[in-house]
Design a protein around this motif. Structure first.
Motif, PDB file in Angstrom:
ATOM      1  N   HIS A  81       0.860  -1.186   0.000  1.00 56.60           N
ATOM      2  CA  HIS A  81       0.000   0.000   0.000  1.00 56.60           C
ATOM      3  C   HIS A  81       0.896   1.236   0.000  1.00 56.60           C
ATOM      4  CE1 HIS A  81      -4.001  -1.790   1.062  1.00 56.60           C
ATOM      5  NE2 HIS A  81      -3.209  -2.774   1.460  1.00 56.60           N
ATOM      6  N   ARG A  82       0.625   2.149  -0.905  1.00 50.93           N
ATOM      7  CA  ARG A  82       1.261   3.469  -0.809  1.00 50.93           C
ATOM      8  C   ARG A  82       0.407   4.310   0.134  1.00 50.93           C
ATOM      9  NH1 ARG A  82       1.168   8.616  -4.439  1.00 50.93           N
ATOM     10  NH2 ARG A  82       3.032   9.684  -3.734  1.00 50.93           N
ATOM     11  N   ALA A  83       1.021   4.759   1.236  1.00 47.27           N
ATOM     12  CA  ALA A  83       0.222   5.468   2.236  1.00 47.27           C
ATOM     13  C   ALA A  83       1.109   6.327   3.114  1.00 47.27           C
ATOM     14  CB  ALA A  83      -0.555   4.467   3.103  1.00 47.27           C
ATOM     15  N   ASP A  84       0.503   7.371   3.661  1.00 46.56           N
ATOM     16  CA  ASP A  84       1.125   8.196   4.684  1.00 46.56           C
ATOM     17  C   ASP A  84       0.862   7.525   6.026  1.00 46.56           C
ATOM     18  OD1 ASP A  84       1.857  10.072   6.579  1.00 46.56           O
ATOM     19  OD2 ASP A  84       0.692  11.717   5.708  1.00 46.56           O
ATOM     20  N   VAL A  85       1.923   7.098   6.710  1.00 46.79           N
ATOM     21  CA  VAL A  85       1.749   6.322   7.941  1.00 46.79           C
ATOM     22  C   VAL A  85       1.171   7.157   9.075  1.00 46.79           C
ATOM     23  CG1 VAL A  85       3.584   4.688   7.350  1.00 46.79           C
ATOM     24  CG2 VAL A  85       4.143   6.759   8.678  1.00 46.79           C
ATOM     25  N   THR A  86       1.151   8.468   8.928  1.00 50.62           N
ATOM     26  CA  THR A  86       0.597   9.322   9.984  1.00 50.62           C
ATOM     27  C   THR A  86      -0.862   9.700   9.719  1.00 50.62           C
ATOM     28  OG1 THR A  86       1.297  11.408   8.942  1.00 50.62           O
ATOM     29  CG2 THR A  86       2.898  10.289  10.353  1.00 50.62           C
ATOM     30  N   ASP A  87      -1.458   9.170   8.645  1.00 52.08           N
ATOM     31  CA  ASP A  87      -2.836   9.487   8.270  1.00 52.08           C
ATOM     32  C   ASP A  87      -3.754   8.378   8.761  1.00 52.08           C
ATOM     33  OD1 ASP A  87      -5.077   9.076   5.900  1.00 52.08           O
ATOM     34  OD2 ASP A  87      -4.723  11.184   6.413  1.00 52.08           O
ATOM     35  N   ALA A  88      -4.692   8.737   9.642  1.00 46.16           N
ATOM     36  CA  ALA A  88      -5.555   7.736  10.269  1.00 46.16           C
ATOM     37  C   ALA A  88      -6.406   7.000   9.246  1.00 46.16           C
ATOM     38  CB  ALA A  88      -6.433   8.398  11.328  1.00 46.16           C
ATOM     39  N   ALA A  89      -6.952   7.713   8.264  1.00 48.63           N
ATOM     40  CA  ALA A  89      -7.798   7.067   7.264  1.00 48.63           C
ATOM     41  C   ALA A  89      -7.003   6.060   6.444  1.00 48.63           C
ATOM     42  CB  ALA A  89      -8.427   8.122   6.358  1.00 48.63           C
ATOM     43  N   ALA A  90      -5.791   6.430   6.074  1.00 50.26           N
ATOM     44  CA  ALA A  90      -4.943   5.513   5.313  1.00 50.26           C
ATOM     45  C   ALA A  90      -4.595   4.283   6.138  1.00 50.26           C
ATOM     46  CB  ALA A  90      -3.674   6.225   4.860  1.00 50.26           C
TER      47      ALA A  90
END
Length: 456
Positions: A81-90
């Protein structure tokens, strides 16, 4: 058993060199089932196939000694998964599904807090674990805040503050040698032991790690965690068992007993240095300040030495010397126990025997005893060395740590109060060094360090 590993920071060096080979070793030894899932999370704009291709290449390079079938199984189990680890929704999307997960934060310490908060908001399934790499925070204050945050998210026995040194065969052999041999335990105190050196010297220089190392330095990178953990194993009182509570209680006792360092103590009992240009094994090595990505104004040390005393009954007059350095002449990775001289040498024995030394080699894994014996002339003492090379463990260190995470066994992870006590020990050193109370010495790459200290 947890069967889904969510790897945050999945495309980094830690994953490539240690975590992927650790997983392949677990698969080879029968510890991972076909139902195991590896979910990689990173910032690279990849699809699952691209991540699997990258993982295969890393396993071919760093895990080539493992069977191809085990490596293939890990690659097949992987998704991305490409994601921002600090983003709750992600994070909610990443951890969604049935069953518990192990969320492994292979991230810089500065991202631990925001990532834990995001996982908290995302909601972890019951029985899940959070795994954090060292260093745990970047100061005592940050470690305390992070512990408070974790306590709101997940039970303490589901938090794994991992230190792979604790899973090394020789580190564990320290306990076995001490506690299972009547020959040694009665001598394991200040009456008989003058000094214990815990050393991690390496010929390896920066090797492209400036992005991490230049903001950390030798004291935080090695002494605050790895070497203090080895000190705990060497100095702890015999635990009732090797279960998590008993083992970690005794380790915290050691850390609490370390005598606090005043500013003057730091000046007398610590050293710091960084390497200048030199040669190692015939190859030229640039000065640390000339390495790509280094900011000379950080005054980052590549060598650190700290001498500590323990205020307790067993160790009241023994010195513990913790030392680490990069770009040195030789690799020296050991715990060396220096015994006091014999109180009297009978008339008729000639020579000046050196005090006994018991050395636990950490890499390679060996045990060496240096003693005195009688040579060809019956009255002349000569040095005698007894050496044993240990069999490698069934699993590499990271394989063992991952297995403990999947089995929810925190015995070899670091408890919250233990992490804070470790920071308490080094905080006065960091403060005095920041104020230049201790000079930043220099040593040539390929040398023995900033001048040999006593007992080196």
């Amino acid at each position: 058993m947890i069967e889904r590993l969510v790897l945050l920071g999945a495309t980094g060096d830690l994953t490539a060199r240690y975590l992927l080979p650790g997983l392949a070793a677990l698969r080879d030894r029968g510890h991972l089932e076909d139902t195991f899932q590896l979910v990689g999370v990173g910032r690279e704009d990849w699809e699952g196939g691209e991540f699997r291709g990258w993982a295969r290449a890393q396993l071919d390079e760093h895990g080539s000694e493992l069977p191809a079938a085990a490596r293939d199984a890990v690659v097949t189990a992987a998704d991305y998964h490409r994601a921002d680890v600090t983003d709750a929704a992600a994070m909610a999307e990443v951890v969604a599904g049935t069953g518990p997960v192990a969320a492994y934060l292979a991230l810089p310490p500065s991202l631990f807090g925001p990532t834990v908060s995001a996982l908290h908001s995302a909601g972890l399934a019951p029985g899940s674990s959070i795994v954090l790499e060292k260093p745990f925070g970047e100061s005592l204050a940050e470690a305390t805040r992070l512990n408070a945050l974790l306590s709101e998210v997940i039970p303490e026995d589901s938090v794994f503050r991992v230190d792979h040194f604790l899973a090394m065969t020789t580190a564990q052999n320290l306990l076995g040698t001490r506690l299972a041999n009547r020959l040694l335990e009665p001598l394991w105190n200040s009456t008989h032991i003058a000094r214990i050196d815990i050393v991690w010297d390496e010929t390896l220089a920066l090797e492209g790690r400036a992005g991490y190392y230049d903001g950390v330095g030798a004291l935080k990178d090695m002494v605050q965690n790895h070497l203090l953990q080895l000190l705990c194993l060497v100095a702890m009182e015999p635990p009732m068992s090797l279960d998590a509570r008993d083992l970690r209680d005794r380790k915290v006792d050691v850390l609490r007993s370390i005598r606090p360092l005043s500013d003057d103590d730091v000046v007398r009992q610590t050293r710091r240095a960084r390497y200048t240009a030199g040669r190692i094994d015939g190859a030229s090595v640039p000065a640390y300040v000339d390495e790509h990505g280094v900011d000379p104004s950080h005054r980052t040390e590549t060598f650190a030495e700290v001498r500590l005393q323990l205020d307790n009954w067993r160790w009241h007059d023994t010195t513990f010397r913790l030392r680490t350095g990069k770009a040195l002449r030789r690799d020296r990775k050991e715990v060396a126990v220096h015994f006091r001289p014999v109180p009297h040498l009978p008339d008729g024995l000639r020579g000046n025997p050196r005090p006994n030394v018991l050395r636990f080699g950490l890499d390679p894994e060996t045990v060496v005893a240096e003693m005195a014996g009688v040579g060809p002339r019956e009255d002349a003492l000569v040095p005698v060395t007894l050496a044993a090379e240990l069999e490698p463990g069934e699993l590499p260190a990271y394989g063992r740590l991952l297995l403990d995470v999947f089995n929810r066994d925190p015995a070899l992870s670091i408890r919250g109060d233990e992490a804070e006590e470790s920071w308490r020990v080094v905080t006065p050193v960091l403060a005095a060094w920041a104020n230049d109370r201790v000079p930043l010495e220099e040593y040539s790459a390929g040398s023995d360090g900033p001048s040999l200290s006593p007992g080196t």
